[in-house]
Design a protein around this motif. Structure first.
Motif, PDB file in Angstrom:
ATOM      1  N   LEU A  18       0.826  -1.207   0.000  1.00 10.70           N
ATOM      2  CA  LEU A  18       0.000   0.000   0.000  1.00 10.70           C
ATOM      3  C   LEU A  18       0.860   1.257   0.000  1.00 10.70           C
ATOM      4  CD1 LEU A  18      -2.808  -1.050   2.489  1.00 10.70           C
ATOM      5  CD2 LEU A  18      -2.997  -0.770   0.009  1.00 10.70           C
ATOM      6  N   GLY A  19       1.910   1.256   0.809  1.00 16.56           N
ATOM      7  CA  GLY A  19       2.807   2.410   0.866  1.00 16.56           C
ATOM      8  C   GLY A  19       3.518   2.668  -0.449  1.00 16.56           C
ATOM      9  N   SER A  20       3.818   1.608  -1.174  1.00 17.31           N
ATOM     10  CA  SER A  20       4.530   1.768  -2.446  1.00 17.31           C
ATOM     11  C   SER A  20       3.619   2.237  -3.570  1.00 17.31           C
ATOM     12  CB  SER A  20       5.193   0.445  -2.854  1.00 17.31           C
ATOM     13  OG  SER A  20       4.227  -0.492  -3.288  1.00 17.31           O
ATOM     14  N   ARG A  21       2.300   2.103  -3.396  1.00 18.18           N
ATOM     15  CA  ARG A  21       1.347   2.442  -4.453  1.00 18.18           C
ATOM     16  C   ARG A  21       0.577   3.725  -4.192  1.00 18.18           C
ATOM     17  NH1 ARG A  21       3.302   0.522  -8.483  1.00 18.18           N
ATOM     18  NH2 ARG A  21       1.460   1.318  -9.493  1.00 18.18           N
ATOM     19  N   SER A  22       0.879   4.407  -3.089  1.00 20.14           N
ATOM     20  CA  SER A  22       0.138   5.636  -2.805  1.00 20.14           C
ATOM     21  C   SER A  22       1.059   6.690  -2.216  1.00 20.14           C
ATOM     22  CB  SER A  22      -1.024   5.366  -1.856  1.00 20.14           C
ATOM     23  OG  SER A  22      -0.559   4.962  -0.592  1.00 20.14           O
ATOM     24  N   ARG A  23       0.684   7.905  -2.445  1.00 23.91           N
ATOM     25  CA  ARG A  23       1.405   9.051  -1.914  1.00 23.91           C
ATOM     26  C   ARG A  23       0.726   9.454  -0.608  1.00 23.91           C
ATOM     27  NH1 ARG A  23       1.270  14.893  -4.641  1.00 23.91           N
ATOM     28  NH2 ARG A  23       2.935  15.829  -3.436  1.00 23.91           N
ATOM     29  N   PRO A  24       1.503   9.870   0.399  1.00 20.39           N
ATOM     30  CA  PRO A  24       0.864  10.277   1.652  1.00 20.39           C
ATOM     31  C   PRO A  24      -0.147  11.400   1.416  1.00 20.39           C
ATOM     32  CG  PRO A  24       3.262  10.310   1.861  1.00 20.39           C
ATOM     33  CD  PRO A  24       2.942  10.040   0.428  1.00 20.39           C
ATOM     34  N   ARG A  25      -1.211  11.364   2.216  1.00 19.09           N
ATOM     35  CA  ARG A  25      -2.262  12.382   2.089  1.00 19.09           C
ATOM     36  C   ARG A  25      -2.947  12.511   3.447  1.00 19.09           C
ATOM     37  NH1 ARG A  25      -6.128  10.738  -2.368  1.00 19.09           N
ATOM     38  NH2 ARG A  25      -6.783   9.236  -0.827  1.00 19.09           N
ATOM     39  N   VAL A  26      -3.326  13.737   3.785  1.00 21.97           N
ATOM     40  CA  VAL A  26      -3.969  14.012   5.063  1.00 21.97           C
ATOM     41  C   VAL A  26      -5.306  14.689   4.815  1.00 21.97           C
ATOM     42  CG1 VAL A  26      -3.762  15.331   7.220  1.00 21.97           C
ATOM     43  CG2 VAL A  26      -1.733  14.297   6.199  1.00 21.97           C
ATOM     44  N   ARG A  27      -6.285  14.331   5.629  1.00 21.19           N
ATOM     45  CA  ARG A  27      -7.573  15.018   5.602  1.00 21.19           C
ATOM     46  C   ARG A  27      -7.666  15.870   6.862  1.00 21.19           C
ATOM     47  NH1 ARG A  27     -11.454  10.859   5.312  1.00 21.19           N
ATOM     48  NH2 ARG A  27     -11.568  10.866   7.564  1.00 21.19           N
ATOM     49  N   VAL A  28      -8.050  17.146   6.689  1.00 23.91           N
ATOM     50  CA  VAL A  28      -8.120  18.089   7.800  1.00 23.91           C
ATOM     51  C   VAL A  28      -9.458  18.811   7.754  1.00 23.91           C
ATOM     52  CG1 VAL A  28      -7.016  20.062   8.927  1.00 23.91           C
ATOM     53  CG2 VAL A  28      -5.641  18.547   7.506  1.00 23.91           C
ATOM     54  N   ARG A  29     -10.052  19.019   8.937  1.00 22.90           N
ATOM     55  CA  ARG A  29     -11.262  19.830   9.030  1.00 22.90           C
ATOM     56  C   ARG A  29     -11.039  20.845  10.141  1.00 22.90           C
ATOM     57  NH1 ARG A  29     -16.526  18.866  11.412  1.00 22.90           N
ATOM     58  NH2 ARG A  29     -15.688  16.925  12.208  1.00 22.90           N
ATOM     59  N   THR A  30     -11.376  22.091   9.870  1.00 25.10           N
ATOM     60  CA  THR A  30     -11.176  23.176  10.820  1.00 25.10           C
ATOM     61  C   THR A  30     -12.306  24.180  10.703  1.00 25.10           C
ATOM     62  OG1 THR A  30      -9.639  24.914  11.544  1.00 25.10           O
ATOM     63  CG2 THR A  30      -9.759  24.481   9.179  1.00 25.10           C
ATOM     64  N   THR A  31     -12.411  25.018  11.706  1.00 24.01           N
ATOM     65  CA  THR A  31     -13.375  26.119  11.658  1.00 24.01           C
ATOM     66  C   THR A  31     -12.765  27.360  11.018  1.00 24.01           C
ATOM     67  OG1 THR A  31     -12.714  26.776  13.888  1.00 24.01           O
ATOM     68  CG2 THR A  31     -14.646  25.321  13.685  1.00 24.01           C
ATOM     69  N   GLU A  32     -11.466  27.304  10.715  1.00 26.22           N
ATOM     70  CA  GLU A  32     -10.768  28.462  10.151  1.00 26.22           C
ATOM     71  C   GLU A  32     -10.068  28.079   8.846  1.00 26.22           C
ATOM     72  OE1 GLU A  32      -8.611  30.882  12.891  1.00 26.22           O
ATOM     73  OE2 GLU A  32      -9.974  30.373  14.534  1.00 26.22           O
ATOM     74  N   SER A  33     -10.881  27.837   7.831  1.00 26.43           N
ATOM     75  CA  SER A  33     -10.382  27.361   6.539  1.00 26.43           C
ATOM     76  C   SER A  33      -9.412  28.325   5.875  1.00 26.43           C
ATOM     77  CB  SER A  33     -11.550  27.084   5.592  1.00 26.43           C
ATOM     78  OG  SER A  33     -12.272  25.981   6.053  1.00 26.43           O
ATOM     79  N   THR A  34      -9.682  29.610   5.952  1.00 25.83           N
ATOM     80  CA  THR A  34      -8.815  30.593   5.302  1.00 25.83           C
ATOM     81  C   THR A  34      -7.425  30.576   5.919  1.00 25.83           C
ATOM     82  OG1 THR A  34     -10.716  31.979   4.797  1.00 25.83           O
ATOM     83  CG2 THR A  34      -8.562  33.023   4.686  1.00 25.83           C
ATOM     84  N   ARG A  35      -7.369  30.532   7.238  1.00 23.18           N
ATOM     85  CA  ARG A  35      -6.057  30.479   7.912  1.00 23.18           C
ATOM     86  C   ARG A  35      -5.319  29.190   7.573  1.00 23.18           C
ATOM     87  NH1 ARG A  35      -6.445  31.123  13.971  1.00 23.18           N
ATOM     88  NH2 ARG A  35      -4.179  30.982  13.795  1.00 23.18           N
ATOM     89  N   LEU A  36      -6.054  28.072   7.538  1.00 23.69           N
ATOM     90  CA  LEU A  36      -5.431  26.791   7.186  1.00 23.69           C
ATOM     91  C   LEU A  36      -4.862  26.858   5.770  1.00 23.69           C
ATOM     92  CD1 LEU A  36      -4.769  23.820   7.806  1.00 23.69           C
ATOM     93  CD2 LEU A  36      -7.009  23.252   6.853  1.00 23.69           C
ATOM     94  N   ARG A  37      -5.672  27.327   4.829  1.00 23.99           N
ATOM     95  CA  ARG A  37      -5.212  27.439   3.444  1.00 23.99           C
ATOM     96  C   ARG A  37      -3.948  28.300   3.356  1.00 23.99           C
ATOM     97  NH1 ARG A  37      -8.724  31.006   0.656  1.00 23.99           N
ATOM     98  NH2 ARG A  37      -7.218  32.495   1.436  1.00 23.99           N
ATOM     99  N   ASP A  38      -3.952  29.445   4.021  1.00 22.56           N
ATOM    100  CA  ASP A  38      -2.810  30.361   3.970  1.00 22.56           C
ATOM    101  C   ASP A  38      -1.534  29.732   4.522  1.00 22.56           C
ATOM    102  OD1 ASP A  38      -4.523  32.202   2.838  1.00 22.56           O
ATOM    103  OD2 ASP A  38      -4.739  33.407   4.675  1.00 22.56           O
TER     104      ASP A  38
END
Length: 133
Positions: A18-38
């Protein structure tokens, strides 16, 4: 073990496969999307916000993103590593073996389960995974 067109394509433990066939990826949820994006842009991460408000950050692990958001004081409601499923990894690896049968067998050492991915001669793909007792 994964076979395609009569060749051995992979012979790895399931997590290594699985590690050899996929790139790491994270899912994040926040109340401050603009700050997270920045902050993600500033740190050089590739990210996208989904329709449900969750962010997907490519090429990162949850620990990395967690440290960044804590340092910047961004509240986090969800933070999780995502990885390709066994089916996705198998289908990706065997995509060039459409005209021949291919099978991937992986054993989960903790559970002793075996899963197989087949690419059939007609191009159909099938994943066999035993039921968890």
């Amino acid at each position: 073990m994964v076979l395609g067109r009569g060749r051995l394509l992979a012979d790895l433990a399931m997590q290594d496969f699985l590690g050899s066939r996929s790139r790491p990826r994270v899912r994040v949820r926040t109340t401050e999307s603009t700050r997270l994006r920045d902050v993600l842009i500033r740190k050089g991460y590739e990210s996208a916000q989904g329709d449900d408000g969750r962010w997907t950050v490519e090429g990162a692990k949850a620990g990395e993103i967690g440290a960044i958001v804590v340092t910047d004081g961004i509240p986090v409601l969800e933070l999780i590593d995502e990885q390709a499923t066994l089916e996705q990894a198998c289908l990706d690896l065997t995509s060039d073996a459409m005209e021949f049968a291919a099978a991937a067998t992986s054993r989960d050492p903790a559970m002793g389960r075996i899963a197989r991915c087949h690419v059939l001669k007609d191009g159909a793909r099938r994943l066999e995974a035993p039921q968890i007792p």
